[in-house]
Enzyme design. Structure first.
Site, PDB file in Angstrom:
ATOM      1  N   THR A   3       0.936  -1.355   0.019  1.00  0.00           N
ATOM      2  CA  THR A   3       0.060   0.022  -0.002  1.00  0.00           C
ATOM      3  C   THR A   3       0.892   1.365  -0.098  1.00  0.00           C
ATOM      4  OG1 THR A   3      -0.021  -0.197   2.330  1.00  0.00           O
ATOM      5  CG2 THR A   3      -1.902  -1.181   1.206  1.00  0.00           C
ATOM      6  N   THR A  38      -0.267   5.078  -1.444  1.00  0.00           N
ATOM      7  CA  THR A  38      -2.017   5.161  -1.431  1.00  0.00           C
ATOM      8  C   THR A  38      -2.201   6.545  -1.202  1.00  0.00           C
ATOM      9  OG1 THR A  38      -2.036   4.200   0.866  1.00  0.00           O
ATOM     10  CG2 THR A  38      -2.635   2.914  -1.088  1.00  0.00           C
ATOM     11  N   CYS A  81      -0.459   9.356  -1.544  1.00  0.00           N
ATOM     12  CA  CYS A  81      -0.171  10.304  -2.863  1.00  0.00           C
ATOM     13  C   CYS A  81      -0.989  10.037  -4.096  1.00  0.00           C
ATOM     14  CB  CYS A  81       1.234  10.044  -3.258  1.00  0.00           C
ATOM     15  SG  CYS A  81       2.544  10.071  -1.849  1.00  0.00           S
TER      16      CYS A  81
HETATM   17  O1  PXL Z   1       3.128   8.689   1.168  1.00  0.00           O
HETATM   18  C1  PXL Z   1       3.954   9.695   1.471  1.00  0.00           C
HETATM   19  C2  PXL Z   1       5.137  10.150   0.586  1.00  0.00           C
HETATM   20  C3  PXL Z   1       5.197  11.416   0.163  1.00  0.00           C
HETATM   21  N1  PXL Z   1       6.122  11.654  -0.492  1.00  0.00           N
HETATM   22  C4  PXL Z   1       7.233  11.183  -0.790  1.00  0.00           C
HETATM   23  C5  PXL Z   1       7.370   9.990   0.033  1.00  0.00           C
HETATM   24  C6  PXL Z   1       6.285   9.417   0.862  1.00  0.00           C
HETATM   25  C7  PXL Z   1       6.464   8.113   1.176  1.00  0.00           C
HETATM   26  O2  PXL Z   1       7.423   7.384   1.216  1.00  0.00           O
HETATM   27  O3  PXL Z   1       8.356   9.345  -0.174  1.00  0.00           O
HETATM   28  C8  PXL Z   1       8.203  11.743  -1.625  1.00  0.00           C
END
Ligand code: PXL
Length: 270
Positions: free
Chosen positions: A208, A211, A213
């Site tokens: 997951t 998810t 993003c």
């Molecule tokens: O899922 C949150 C997230 C947002 N942005 C970046 C991430 C993550 C989770 O690993 O690496 C760049």
């Protein structure tokens, strides 16, 4: 295929490709829209965790936004990882200079493995200066707890937290219930005059990663194409559910989901 809308993505890079700006671009593309980007940080990670985070200087983040989006005007903006107070202030300044009204904020705080992606003083600025200016904020339970100071362990406390965010100035809130230990996943949408609980099956899988993003990018895309925010949330949740169900089982840790599991946007972009 004709491109349906243009989305500006402001987010961090995930080298493993499952979350962050990579997930955002894949989502927007698979749902039929064009993406332009402002990279806020570069993370080194794989499905087992985050090894390092290099922030991009805040002025360069603002430059990416203004220089690109003044030329190619976005119909919607998705905001993900913003790691510091200064970055948030620059993003707020940049949003003021663009005309785009449809903005979705995923208040990214912690990666799946537990690595922090934002510092503490930034959270206050995010809540006070950015949250009231966006169309929708999409916290998960731990993020909603940090933003409200409330303990969330039930549907009722989720609703209480959503109400508190509205009272703090958020226009629309979607609290994602994936972290609760319930049979189904319930996500709660709330604004001053409307309320909806979206119920989805809970799939037994570790895969997951990204998810949050993916969901916020999908919602931004549907919203930018003329769907109401509530409908965009419903369609975004459906898209993510299908993407989890058909995940490709990559990596040895928290694997990515399947961004190609698109569903059609029926209403034509106006
Ligand atoms: O899922 C949150 C997230 C947002 N942005 C970046 C991430 C993550 C989770 O690993 O690496 C760049």
């Amino acid at each position: 295929m004709k491109i349906k809308s243009k989305i500006l993505i402001i987010a961090g890079s995930d080298s493993s490709g499952g979350a962050g700006i990579q997930a955002d671009i894949k989502t927007v593309t698979s749902l039929g829209s064009y993406s332009l980007t402002a990279v806020t940080a570069v993370t080194v990670q794989n499905t087992k965790g985050v090894r390092s985070v290099i922030p991009i200087p805040s002025n360069e983040i603002k430059n990416q936004i203004i220089f690109s989006a003044k030329d190619i005007k976005p119909n919607g903006i998705k905001i993900g990882m913003l790691h510091s107070k200064l970055v948030i202030k620059k993003v707020v300044e940049s949003l003021k200079m663009l005309r785009t009204k449809k903005i979705v904020l995923d208040p990214v705080m912690v990666a799946k493995g537990g690595a922090k992606l934002i510092d503490n003083e930034a959270i206050k600025i995010l809540k006070n200066e950015l949250m009231p200016k966006v169309s929708l904020i999409t916290p998960n339970i731990p993020e909603a707890e940090v933003l409200t100071g409330l303990k969330i362990n039930s549907r009722e406390s989720m609703l209480q937290a959503a109400n508190k965010l509205i009272n703090l100035g958020a226009k629309n809130v979607l609290i994602k219930g994936g972290h609760l230990k319930s049979k189904n996943v319930e996500d709660i949408f709330l604004n001053k005059s409307d309320f909806k609980i979206f119920t989805s099956p809970r799939y037994k899988t570790n895969n997951t990663h990204g998810t949050g993003c993916t969901l916020s990018s999908a919602i931004t895309t549907f919203f930018s194409c003329g769907k109401s925010l509530k409908k965009a949330c419903e369609l975004g949740i459906k898209y993510v559910n299908l993407a989890i169900l058909t995940n490709p089982k990559y990596g040895k840790g928290h694997g990515p989901i399947n961004h190609l599991s698109s569903i059609e946007i029926k209403k034509k972009f106006r």
